[in-house]
Write a protein that holds these residues in place. Structure first.
Motif, PDB file in Angstrom:
ATOM      1  N   UNK A 115       0.847  -1.195   0.000  1.00  0.00           N
ATOM      2  CA  UNK A 115       0.000   0.000   0.000  1.00  0.00           C
ATOM      3  C   UNK A 115       0.881   1.243   0.000  1.00  0.00           C
ATOM      4  N   UNK A 116       0.478   2.237  -0.779  1.00  0.00           N
ATOM      5  CA  UNK A 116       1.166   3.525  -0.788  1.00  0.00           C
ATOM      6  C   UNK A 116       0.470   4.464   0.183  1.00  0.00           C
ATOM      7  N   UNK A 117       1.246   5.105   1.036  1.00  0.00           N
ATOM      8  CA  UNK A 117       0.702   6.063   1.997  1.00  0.00           C
ATOM      9  C   UNK A 117       0.994   7.471   1.486  1.00  0.00           C
ATOM     10  N   UNK A 118      -0.040   8.142   0.975  1.00  0.00           N
ATOM     11  CA  UNK A 118       0.118   9.474   0.389  1.00  0.00           C
ATOM     12  C   UNK A 118      -0.575  10.507   1.266  1.00  0.00           C
ATOM     13  N   UNK A 119       0.065  11.655   1.433  1.00  0.00           N
ATOM     14  CA  UNK A 119      -0.477  12.633   2.389  1.00  0.00           C
ATOM     15  C   UNK A 119      -0.220  14.059   1.920  1.00  0.00           C
ATOM     16  N   UNK A 120      -0.524  14.347   0.659  1.00  0.00           N
ATOM     17  CA  UNK A 120      -0.358  15.709   0.148  1.00  0.00           C
ATOM     18  C   UNK A 120      -1.699  16.217  -0.379  1.00  0.00           C
ATOM     19  N   UNK A 121      -1.936  17.512  -0.225  1.00  0.00           N
ATOM     20  CA  UNK A 121      -3.253  18.077  -0.522  1.00  0.00           C
ATOM     21  C   UNK A 121      -3.562  18.081  -2.012  1.00  0.00           C
ATOM     22  N   UNK A 122      -2.533  18.275  -2.853  1.00  0.00           N
ATOM     23  CA  UNK A 122      -2.776  18.293  -4.299  1.00  0.00           C
ATOM     24  C   UNK A 122      -3.393  16.985  -4.756  1.00  0.00           C
ATOM     25  N   UNK A 123      -2.833  15.869  -4.286  1.00  0.00           N
ATOM     26  CA  UNK A 123      -3.379  14.564  -4.658  1.00  0.00           C
ATOM     27  C   UNK A 123      -4.760  14.356  -4.053  1.00  0.00           C
ATOM     28  N   UNK A 124      -4.955  14.892  -2.861  1.00  0.00           N
ATOM     29  CA  UNK A 124      -6.250  14.725  -2.184  1.00  0.00           C
ATOM     30  C   UNK A 124      -7.369  15.376  -2.974  1.00  0.00           C
ATOM     31  N   UNK A 125      -7.090  16.537  -3.576  1.00  0.00           N
ATOM     32  CA  UNK A 125      -8.136  17.225  -4.343  1.00  0.00           C
ATOM     33  C   UNK A 125      -8.079  16.882  -5.826  1.00  0.00           C
ATOM     34  N   UNK A 126      -7.098  16.088  -6.224  1.00  0.00           N
ATOM     35  CA  UNK A 126      -7.067  15.578  -7.592  1.00  0.00           C
ATOM     36  C   UNK A 126      -6.443  16.480  -8.629  1.00  0.00           C
ATOM     37  N   UNK A 127      -5.436  17.282  -8.245  1.00  0.00           N
ATOM     38  CA  UNK A 127      -4.760  18.096  -9.256  1.00  0.00           C
ATOM     39  C   UNK A 127      -3.329  17.601  -9.434  1.00  0.00           C
ATOM     40  N   UNK A 128      -2.821  17.758 -10.629  1.00  0.00           N
ATOM     41  CA  UNK A 128      -1.453  17.343 -10.907  1.00  0.00           C
ATOM     42  C   UNK A 128      -0.485  18.390 -10.347  1.00  0.00           C
ATOM     43  N   UNK A 129       0.540  17.970  -9.615  1.00  0.00           N
ATOM     44  CA  UNK A 129       1.433  18.935  -8.961  1.00  0.00           C
ATOM     45  C   UNK A 129       2.167  19.840  -9.939  1.00  0.00           C
ATOM     46  N   UNK A 130       2.349  21.084  -9.557  1.00  0.00           N
ATOM     47  CA  UNK A 130       3.094  22.051 -10.365  1.00  0.00           C
ATOM     48  C   UNK A 130       4.533  21.603 -10.611  1.00  0.00           C
ATOM     49  N   UNK A 131       5.098  20.888  -9.631  1.00  0.00           N
ATOM     50  CA  UNK A 131       6.484  20.451  -9.761  1.00  0.00           C
ATOM     51  C   UNK A 131       6.697  19.571 -10.985  1.00  0.00           C
ATOM     52  N   UNK A 132       5.642  18.894 -11.428  1.00  0.00           N
ATOM     53  CA  UNK A 132       5.776  18.067 -12.620  1.00  0.00           C
ATOM     54  C   UNK A 132       6.132  18.892 -13.851  1.00  0.00           C
ATOM     55  N   UNK A 133       5.697  20.153 -13.856  1.00  0.00           N
ATOM     56  CA  UNK A 133       5.992  21.015 -15.010  1.00  0.00           C
ATOM     57  C   UNK A 133       7.499  21.139 -15.229  1.00  0.00           C
ATOM     58  N   UNK A 134       8.250  21.275 -14.149  1.00  0.00           N
ATOM     59  CA  UNK A 134       9.697  21.416 -14.285  1.00  0.00           C
ATOM     60  C   UNK A 134      10.300  20.192 -14.968  1.00  0.00           C
ATOM     61  N   UNK A 135       9.822  19.011 -14.592  1.00  0.00           N
ATOM     62  CA  UNK A 135      10.314  17.771 -15.196  1.00  0.00           C
ATOM     63  C   UNK A 135       9.919  17.697 -16.671  1.00  0.00           C
ATOM     64  N   UNK A 136       8.638  17.935 -16.933  1.00  0.00           N
ATOM     65  CA  UNK A 136       8.115  17.751 -18.282  1.00  0.00           C
ATOM     66  C   UNK A 136       8.640  18.786 -19.270  1.00  0.00           C
ATOM     67  N   UNK A 137       8.975  19.978 -18.775  1.00  0.00           N
ATOM     68  CA  UNK A 137       9.455  21.047 -19.656  1.00  0.00           C
ATOM     69  C   UNK A 137      10.979  21.133 -19.676  1.00  0.00           C
ATOM     70  N   UNK A 138      11.661  20.228 -18.996  1.00  0.00           N
ATOM     71  CA  UNK A 138      13.132  20.261 -18.907  1.00  0.00           C
ATOM     72  C   UNK A 138      13.584  21.663 -18.493  1.00  0.00           C
ATOM     73  N   UNK A 139      13.128  22.024 -17.289  1.00  0.00           N
ATOM     74  CA  UNK A 139      13.398  23.364 -16.765  1.00  0.00           C
ATOM     75  C   UNK A 139      13.539  23.276 -15.252  1.00  0.00           C
ATOM     76  N   UNK A 140      13.923  24.382 -14.622  1.00  0.00           N
ATOM     77  CA  UNK A 140      14.018  24.441 -13.170  1.00  0.00           C
ATOM     78  C   UNK A 140      13.370  25.718 -12.679  1.00  0.00           C
ATOM     79  N   UNK A 141      12.738  25.668 -11.518  1.00  0.00           N
ATOM     80  CA  UNK A 141      12.084  26.845 -10.976  1.00  0.00           C
ATOM     81  C   UNK A 141      13.126  27.885 -10.579  1.00  0.00           C
TER      82      UNK A 141
END
Length: 320
Positions: A115-141
């Motif tokens: 079982x995965x124990x997840x405890x972040x609000x973004x996942x709780x409300x069903x939105x994709x995390x902003x941090x993924x943008x950095x990975x997908x766009x090959x960029x850094x904040x």
């Protein structure tokens, strides 16, 4: 493919003790782009934190916390770390949950029947995390400190406007135009109400066997598969002259390296060479070529991808 896009530098699997080695091997076999580094040691953990996008620690959660406290350096640059108990019952993100930790915990749990124990609000409300943008766009904040304020706006139902990029799939709250209080910008020079992602300049290294064919189409195809924006690729490099055909088709500079030049590269994050390369005394081709062409300060962004008779890797630098 989601895991590959979130972990282009791969995932390291480390056993906290001999008891966890068998589970570590099971986890390693079940995941693509993963590398079993062996049993815990300071050298192994140091390499994992420096060279991989994800780290799976087969040990207690409290033990994993102590490891993270010792080796963690900077948010946004450290890997996502997941702790898995030696019986495989629970997979728990320890740090960088939004940087892939939640996804990695879920993948591990599915692979071992836990079982995965997840405890972040973004996942709780069903939105994709902003941090993924950095990975997908090959960029850094530019300023990760702004993330909390932007998240507060999004979790309250607000939208974000995208500037200089098209929002990837899954980011329904990021739009190309609208009445936005905040903007996510691919570029520098942010205002107070903007969150900037600084794009990497990208360099592609190619390794190929003599029998490799149609590389002019296959290499761009692999890059597209991993979301690498061809418009930001600044050059192609290899030890094989034939790889120049890829650069010619993409209208990019080509750099031909010698074996001695690649072997002179001092970089901790190179993947182990194939048996054939080892026999020929070559430490590596695709990753080393990309890093050498990118130059000082280069970061390995896409660990070598093997496609039968060729390999492709991507390195990047931030233009300062």
């Amino acid at each position: 493919m989601l895991k590959d896009l979130l972990f282009p530098r791969g995932v390291a699997v480390i056993a906290g003790s001999k008891k966890g080695i068998e589970l570590a091997k099971v986890v390693n076999r079940s995941l693509e782009h993963s590398y079993f580094l062996g049993e815990y040691s300071e050298e192994v953990v140091r390499q994992a934190f420096k060279c991989f996008d994800g780290v799976i620690l087969i040990m207690s959660f409290s033990g994993a916390v102590r490891v993270v406290c010792k080796y963690s350096t900077k948010k946004g640059e450290d890997p996502a770390v997941v702790a898995v108990d030696s019986s495989g019952k629970f997979a728990i993100p320890v740090v960088n949950s939004h940087w892939g930790g939640n996804e990695l915990a879920s993948l591990v749990a599915n692979s071992v029947g836990g079982s995965a124990i997840l405890n972040t609000q973004a996942e709780e409300v069903g939105i994709r995390p902003l941090e993924h943008l950095a990975k997908l766009l090959y960029a850094k904040f530019e300023d990760v400190g702004k993330l909390a304020k932007v998240y507060s706006h999004v979790l309250d139902g607000g939208i974000l406007c995208a500037e200089n990029f098209d929002p990837p799939s899954g980011f329904d709250y990021v739009v190309t135009r609208g009445n936005c209080s905040f903007t996510v910008k691919l570029g520098r020079g942010c205002k107070e109400d903007e969150l900037c992602l600084i794009p990497y300049e990208l360099f592609v290294g190619v390794g190929l066997k003599d029998e490799a064919r149609d590389i002019e189409d296959r290499v761009p195809g692999i890059l597209a598969q991993y979301g690498v924006p061809l418009s930001r690729v600044k050059g192609i490099a290899s030890i094989k002259e034939r790889a120049k055909s890829v650069a010619d088709k993409l209208n990019l500079p080509f750099r031909l390296f010698s074996v001695d030049e690649l072997n002179s590269l001092d970089h901790d994050c190179l993947s182990p060479p194939s048996d054939k390369l080892r026999e020929e005394g070559i430490r590596g081709v695709a990753e080393a070529s990309a890093l050498m062409m990118a130059g000082k300060g280069a970061r390995l962004l896409l660990r070598k991808v093997k496609a039968h008779d060729l390999t492709v890797a991507v390195a990047g630098v931030v233009d300062v």
